[in-house]
Design a protein around this motif. Sequence first.
Motif, PDB file in Angstrom:
ATOM      1  N   VAL A 626      19.156  31.370 -45.646  1.00  0.00           N
ATOM      2  CA  VAL A 626      18.206  32.424 -46.013  1.00  0.00           C
ATOM      3  C   VAL A 626      16.845  32.148 -45.358  1.00  0.00           C
ATOM      4  CG1 VAL A 626      17.108  33.675 -47.900  1.00  0.00           C
ATOM      5  CG2 VAL A 626      19.437  32.806 -48.140  1.00  0.00           C
ATOM      6  N   LEU A 627      16.631  32.788 -44.208  1.00  0.00           N
ATOM      7  CA  LEU A 627      15.379  32.616 -43.459  1.00  0.00           C
ATOM      8  C   LEU A 627      14.705  33.981 -43.329  1.00  0.00           C
ATOM      9  CD1 LEU A 627      16.827  30.499 -40.507  1.00  0.00           C
ATOM     10  CD2 LEU A 627      15.568  29.628 -42.485  1.00  0.00           C
ATOM     11  N   ASP A 628      13.441  33.947 -42.874  1.00  0.00           N
ATOM     12  CA  ASP A 628      12.751  35.200 -42.552  1.00  0.00           C
ATOM     13  C   ASP A 628      12.923  35.477 -41.059  1.00  0.00           C
ATOM     14  OD1 ASP A 628      11.847  35.431 -45.083  1.00  0.00           O
ATOM     15  OD2 ASP A 628       9.811  34.680 -44.671  1.00  0.00           O
ATOM     16  N   VAL A 629      12.874  36.757 -40.704  1.00  0.00           N
ATOM     17  CA  VAL A 629      12.874  37.072 -39.278  1.00  0.00           C
ATOM     18  C   VAL A 629      11.622  37.894 -38.945  1.00  0.00           C
ATOM     19  CG1 VAL A 629      14.330  39.142 -39.526  1.00  0.00           C
ATOM     20  CG2 VAL A 629      14.185  37.979 -37.323  1.00  0.00           C
ATOM     21  N   SER A 630      10.902  37.425 -37.920  1.00  0.00           N
ATOM     22  CA  SER A 630       9.692  38.141 -37.494  1.00  0.00           C
ATOM     23  C   SER A 630      10.013  38.968 -36.263  1.00  0.00           C
ATOM     24  CB  SER A 630       8.593  37.150 -37.119  1.00  0.00           C
ATOM     25  OG  SER A 630       8.258  36.384 -38.243  1.00  0.00           O
ATOM     26  N   LEU A 661      12.022  40.426 -43.811  1.00  0.00           N
ATOM     27  CA  LEU A 661      11.581  40.942 -42.512  1.00  0.00           C
ATOM     28  C   LEU A 661      10.050  40.885 -42.426  1.00  0.00           C
ATOM     29  CD1 LEU A 661      12.085  42.387 -39.797  1.00  0.00           C
ATOM     30  CD2 LEU A 661      12.032  44.564 -41.034  1.00  0.00           C
ATOM     31  N   ILE A 662       9.557  40.353 -41.326  1.00  0.00           N
ATOM     32  CA  ILE A 662       8.107  40.315 -41.083  1.00  0.00           C
ATOM     33  C   ILE A 662       7.829  41.090 -39.796  1.00  0.00           C
ATOM     34  CG2 ILE A 662       6.103  38.845 -40.638  1.00  0.00           C
ATOM     35  CD1 ILE A 662       7.683  36.555 -42.003  1.00  0.00           C
ATOM     36  N   ILE A 663       6.902  42.017 -39.890  1.00  0.00           N
ATOM     37  CA  ILE A 663       6.514  42.771 -38.696  1.00  0.00           C
ATOM     38  C   ILE A 663       5.251  42.125 -38.121  1.00  0.00           C
ATOM     39  CG2 ILE A 663       5.601  45.008 -37.935  1.00  0.00           C
ATOM     40  CD1 ILE A 663       8.497  45.107 -38.626  1.00  0.00           C
ATOM     41  N   GLU A 664       5.298  41.765 -36.833  1.00  0.00           N
ATOM     42  CA  GLU A 664       4.111  41.162 -36.213  1.00  0.00           C
ATOM     43  C   GLU A 664       3.364  42.211 -35.393  1.00  0.00           C
ATOM     44  OE1 GLU A 664       4.702  37.594 -34.043  1.00  0.00           O
ATOM     45  OE2 GLU A 664       5.764  36.600 -35.698  1.00  0.00           O
ATOM     46  N   VAL A 665       2.083  42.366 -35.703  1.00  0.00           N
ATOM     47  CA  VAL A 665       1.257  43.339 -34.994  1.00  0.00           C
ATOM     48  C   VAL A 665       0.034  42.596 -34.454  1.00  0.00           C
ATOM     49  CG1 VAL A 665      -0.012  45.492 -35.208  1.00  0.00           C
ATOM     50  CG2 VAL A 665       1.941  45.056 -36.699  1.00  0.00           C
ATOM     51  N   ALA A 678      -3.336  51.650 -40.447  1.00  0.00           N
ATOM     52  CA  ALA A 678      -3.347  51.101 -41.807  1.00  0.00           C
ATOM     53  C   ALA A 678      -2.396  51.901 -42.695  1.00  0.00           C
ATOM     54  CB  ALA A 678      -4.760  51.129 -42.380  1.00  0.00           C
ATOM     55  N   ALA A 679      -2.394  53.222 -42.524  1.00  0.00           N
ATOM     56  CA  ALA A 679      -1.533  54.063 -43.360  1.00  0.00           C
ATOM     57  C   ALA A 679      -0.057  53.788 -43.057  1.00  0.00           C
ATOM     58  CB  ALA A 679      -1.850  55.537 -43.113  1.00  0.00           C
ATOM     59  N   ARG A 680       0.286  53.641 -41.777  1.00  0.00           N
ATOM     60  CA  ARG A 680       1.691  53.393 -41.413  1.00  0.00           C
ATOM     61  C   ARG A 680       2.139  52.025 -41.908  1.00  0.00           C
ATOM     62  NH1 ARG A 680       0.145  56.031 -36.091  1.00  0.00           N
ATOM     63  NH2 ARG A 680       0.490  58.180 -36.713  1.00  0.00           N
ATOM     64  N   LEU A 681       1.247  51.032 -41.758  1.00  0.00           N
ATOM     65  CA  LEU A 681       1.618  49.696 -42.217  1.00  0.00           C
ATOM     66  C   LEU A 681       1.798  49.683 -43.738  1.00  0.00           C
ATOM     67  CD1 LEU A 681      -0.526  47.373 -39.938  1.00  0.00           C
ATOM     68  CD2 LEU A 681       1.920  47.841 -39.817  1.00  0.00           C
ATOM     69  N   ALA A 682       0.969  50.464 -44.429  1.00  0.00           N
ATOM     70  CA  ALA A 682       1.105  50.530 -45.885  1.00  0.00           C
ATOM     71  C   ALA A 682       2.476  51.102 -46.246  1.00  0.00           C
ATOM     72  CB  ALA A 682      -0.012  51.375 -46.487  1.00  0.00           C
ATOM     73  N   ALA A 683       2.908  52.121 -45.478  1.00  0.00           N
ATOM     74  CA  ALA A 683       4.220  52.723 -45.756  1.00  0.00           C
ATOM     75  C   ALA A 683       5.333  51.723 -45.490  1.00  0.00           C
ATOM     76  CB  ALA A 683       4.407  53.971 -44.891  1.00  0.00           C
ATOM     77  N   ILE A 684       5.181  50.898 -44.451  1.00  0.00           N
ATOM     78  CA  ILE A 684       6.198  49.887 -44.135  1.00  0.00           C
ATOM     79  C   ILE A 684       6.227  48.825 -45.229  1.00  0.00           C
ATOM     80  CG2 ILE A 684       6.745  48.028 -42.511  1.00  0.00           C
ATOM     81  CD1 ILE A 684       5.771  49.905 -40.274  1.00  0.00           C
ATOM     82  N   LYS A 685       5.025  48.495 -45.671  1.00  0.00           N
ATOM     83  CA  LYS A 685       4.900  47.472 -46.721  1.00  0.00           C
ATOM     84  C   LYS A 685       5.558  47.958 -48.017  1.00  0.00           C
ATOM     85  CE  LYS A 685       2.137  44.116 -48.525  1.00  0.00           C
ATOM     86  NZ  LYS A 685       2.116  42.770 -48.198  1.00  0.00           N
ATOM     87  N   LEU A 687       8.198  49.398 -48.312  1.00  0.00           N
ATOM     88  CA  LEU A 687       9.625  49.100 -48.246  1.00  0.00           C
ATOM     89  C   LEU A 687       9.918  47.664 -48.667  1.00  0.00           C
ATOM     90  CD1 LEU A 687      10.310  50.622 -44.682  1.00  0.00           C
ATOM     91  CD2 LEU A 687      10.809  51.715 -46.867  1.00  0.00           C
ATOM     92  N   GLY A 688       8.861  46.848 -48.760  1.00  0.00           N
ATOM     93  CA  GLY A 688       9.047  45.452 -49.143  1.00  0.00           C
ATOM     94  C   GLY A 688       8.865  44.501 -47.960  1.00  0.00           C
ATOM     95  N   VAL A 689       8.631  45.066 -46.792  1.00  0.00           N
ATOM     96  CA  VAL A 689       8.505  44.268 -45.569  1.00  0.00           C
ATOM     97  C   VAL A 689       7.128  43.600 -45.523  1.00  0.00           C
ATOM     98  CG1 VAL A 689       8.435  44.470 -43.041  1.00  0.00           C
ATOM     99  CG2 VAL A 689      10.063  45.835 -44.371  1.00  0.00           C
ATOM    100  N   LYS A 690       7.051  42.407 -44.873  1.00  0.00           N
ATOM    101  CA  LYS A 690       5.753  41.724 -44.760  1.00  0.00           C
ATOM    102  C   LYS A 690       5.129  41.994 -43.390  1.00  0.00           C
ATOM    103  CE  LYS A 690       7.620  38.017 -47.273  1.00  0.00           C
ATOM    104  NZ  LYS A 690       8.270  36.870 -46.839  1.00  0.00           N
ATOM    105  N   ILE A 691       3.817  41.819 -43.362  1.00  0.00           N
ATOM    106  CA  ILE A 691       3.094  42.099 -42.116  1.00  0.00           C
ATOM    107  C   ILE A 691       2.327  40.847 -41.673  1.00  0.00           C
ATOM    108  CG2 ILE A 691       1.417  43.636 -40.975  1.00  0.00           C
ATOM    109  CD1 ILE A 691       3.405  45.374 -42.346  1.00  0.00           C
ATOM    110  N   ALA A 692       2.446  40.495 -40.394  1.00  0.00           N
ATOM    111  CA  ALA A 692       1.669  39.373 -39.855  1.00  0.00           C
ATOM    112  C   ALA A 692       0.758  39.870 -38.744  1.00  0.00           C
ATOM    113  CB  ALA A 692       2.614  38.310 -39.303  1.00  0.00           C
ATOM    114  N   VAL A 693      -0.451  39.274 -38.669  1.00  0.00           N
ATOM    115  CA  VAL A 693      -1.347  39.601 -37.552  1.00  0.00           C
ATOM    116  C   VAL A 693      -1.092  38.569 -36.457  1.00  0.00           C
ATOM    117  CG1 VAL A 693      -3.703  39.912 -36.790  1.00  0.00           C
ATOM    118  CG2 VAL A 693      -3.052  40.510 -39.109  1.00  0.00           C
ATOM    119  N   ASP A 694      -0.634  39.058 -35.325  1.00  0.00           N
ATOM    120  CA  ASP A 694      -0.250  38.195 -34.206  1.00  0.00           C
ATOM    121  C   ASP A 694      -1.464  37.891 -33.330  1.00  0.00           C
ATOM    122  OD1 ASP A 694       1.448  36.773 -32.642  1.00  0.00           O
ATOM    123  OD2 ASP A 694       2.671  38.471 -32.001  1.00  0.00           O
TER     124      ASP A 694
END
Length: 820
Positions: A626-630, A661-665, A678-685, A687-694
């Motif tokens: 059980v790992l995360d995928v970015s 799942l982690i989305i890197e932006v 910000a609005a799109r990322l909020a919608a993705i979030k 869903l339960g997905v995490k967000i990372a600043v790359d």
Amino acid sequence: MAVSEKTGSASEPSVVRGPGIAKVRHSRRHYASLAVAALLAVVGVVGSVVGADAVAHNNTQKSQQAFKSSSGEIASTLQLAIQHEQDLVVSTGSFVELNPGASSTEFVQWTNSVHTLKRYPELVGLSHVVVVQAAGLPAFAAQAVADPAAPLAANGTFQVIPPGNRPYYCFVVGQITRDVQEILPAGYDNCAGSTPSTSALLTSESSGESAYVPIHVENLNLLVIITPVYQGATVPATVDGRRAAFEGWVAMGVTPQVLLDRALQGHPGVTVTFSYHTDSSKAVFSSGKIPAGAQSTTISLHNGWTVRTFAVVDGSGVLANGSALALLLTGIVLSLLLAMLVFVLATGRARALRLVGERTGELRHQALHDSLTGLPNRALIMDRIEQLLARNRRQGTSGAVLFVDLDNFKDVNDTLGHEAGDRLLVSVAARLEATLRDADTIGRMGGDEFVVLIDGASLEAAPELVAERLLEVMRQPFDLTGATMPLIVNASVGIAMGDRTKPGDLLRDADVALYEAKAAGKNRYQVFHPEMQTEISRRTELEFALRSALERDQFRLVYQPIYNLDDLTLVGVEALLRWEHPTEGLMQPDDFIPILEQTGQIREVGHWVLVKACRQMAAWHAQGDVLDVSVNVSGRQLDSDDIIAHVHDALERSGLVATSLIIEVTETALMRDADATAARLAAIKELGVKIAVDDFGTGYSSLAYLRQFPVDCLKIDRMFTSAITTSPESKALIGTLVQLGRDLGLRTLAEGVETTDEMDHLRDEHVDEAQGFLLARPLDAETLEAQLLVPGRPTVPAKAEPSARPPVVKSGAPPGPAAH
Ligand code: C2E
Ligand code: CA
Ligand code: CA
């Protein structure tokens, strides 16, 4: 100048059309038969009178025609001059608007930098006038003493003239003048008197229109043009709106005599009056005395200005002498009739030749000029480049070609229609032309492409500066008739300099540089260098091959492990894209992702990456790992709501739990259109997905700015990781980033860890996670599974000492056949 060439010929076509020539033949026959009839009938008197009458009539017509076309040319020269004046007002207005607190010195510097006095020979003065409220007077006076726009009082102080306390004053804050002896003192209140200029200032403020006031100074008749300036560079529609947005005036004094003299060049014997008449302004200027018995034409320029021309038209007197001529003719009937015949034939022939000459000239003009803007077209430009190259070769100088292309011109055509597009092109041409010196050539290559040629010998400034100036004037909004709002249209410029064997080569190089300027984000210029050529052809080849890469299944994903820095347990992987190029082998993302981004294909490919990475991780989860995928998501993907659907789709199709799942932006992608992103990322979030600043730290965002984004993790860029061991400042900076990240409740991850030394320092700073070649290179799924997900894992370098290298990379090389 090209434009005047155009107006010159446009006023004449009625006399140069084909049928005109037919008419000449007809009248020649007419005269000949008349003469023959006269000869035959031997009615000398009648014949000669008819002949003389015909000649007189012909002369009058010719003379009238010439006067008409002179009048047309004079009117269009004057109209152009007014437009030229308006350009100066607009550019001064924008300077004032962009630099509201500009000092007198700055104003003078700006006018010098745009060569105002040189470019406007009719200009005697240009000033910026502002309203100063009574409360602001002391501060204004202090500023005026420090940097006066006009002479101070004899004792060096600022004295209000006329003296007295008034609720407000109107003072000059910046001005330039040409050869004017009596300059009004700095303290002169332009709103205090009851002169025509005073009332013009006040009416123009509320009307929003320019006022024209004729005045007489030092034996000179001057025209003062007063134009109100409002915030936002547009004139508000209502009086109240205008009062609220009012910022001051631009006032300019011009010598109409200079304009009139210029317009009258090449038109001897013509006198002109130039008058302006609206409800609020009235002014009349004349080039001289109107001769007695003169005919006149009146041409309205449809902007309040009217041009009247006067000239004595030949021929009307000849008619009166017709009977005398006839009397004379009776004396020597035969010889004179013959002479007359010859004369008529000769003039007829000469006129026909002239018409043919004019027609050829017109055709030549049409063949070498663009019909919409009147600028030289591609053919003429090529010829001029050839001349430019030859001249510069002789003189040992280096000329330049600037290729100018509007950004997103298609949008104007699509949304406002082709007519508006055409009007825009005409304005662009006029604006570019006004910006350049007479020595420079400007042409239209077609569509929204313009070319500027700068001769090396007359090169005052580097072509880069010329390009900057062009871009600057283009940035001012365009006021198109028919458009509801002023239009902002930027341009990009490609520059090529130096010698070439063929003119086409210089043009092509400028075009290549233009392409680079567009690719680099538009609204900028680029100078050509030879590597661009190879870059471009390679890029085109790759772009072509990429189009079918997805359907040919040429994309691969590799996964780079991410570790917890405390105990070096494997916590996740970052999916990284590779392209199996059919002939060149495995390609790295930096070589093809920018192309995918530019063509927009990244959206489709990005969707594929999401699905593929989620499926892989779901499979590993099913095995108990059980790992995360970015997954990296580029700015272009975040430009559209599709990204939300794509993430949702990937989760659904793979069955992966959203929290893994982690989305890197990247920081830069976040800031492209911050609110929408910000609005799109909020919608993705959601869903339960995490967000990372790359690549954190490489952009310009502050942590405070990040608050508006629903971020979970900061990936500190490799740059800082490698600097941490070398400078205490970098170490302190990472410490601060980690601390601030923690304050915001974010995890921190250090990218690009390559040495154990770096890892030790990162631990000191309490960075949570790490990723880098020291720990593991990106691996293909099979290798990773075989080497890191073996039964009995949870930790890779199980219970390794904090500073020890993980066993995976003991040899310093990636484990097994790294897919990197
Ligand atoms: P990134 O997101 O910053 O990815 C990390 C990059 O750093 C990877 O390069 C990785 O191989 C490299 N790297 C990791 N550890 C080290 C280290 O210790 N030293 C050094 N020198 N480099 C290290 P890669 O795979 O070439 O990817 C480059 C960039 O391409 C990525 O930078 C990312 O911005 C982009 N990219 C990769 N895959 C995708 C994708 O699927 N979609 C999008 N939009 N961008 C991607
Ligand atoms: Ca990344
Ligand atoms: Ca990164």
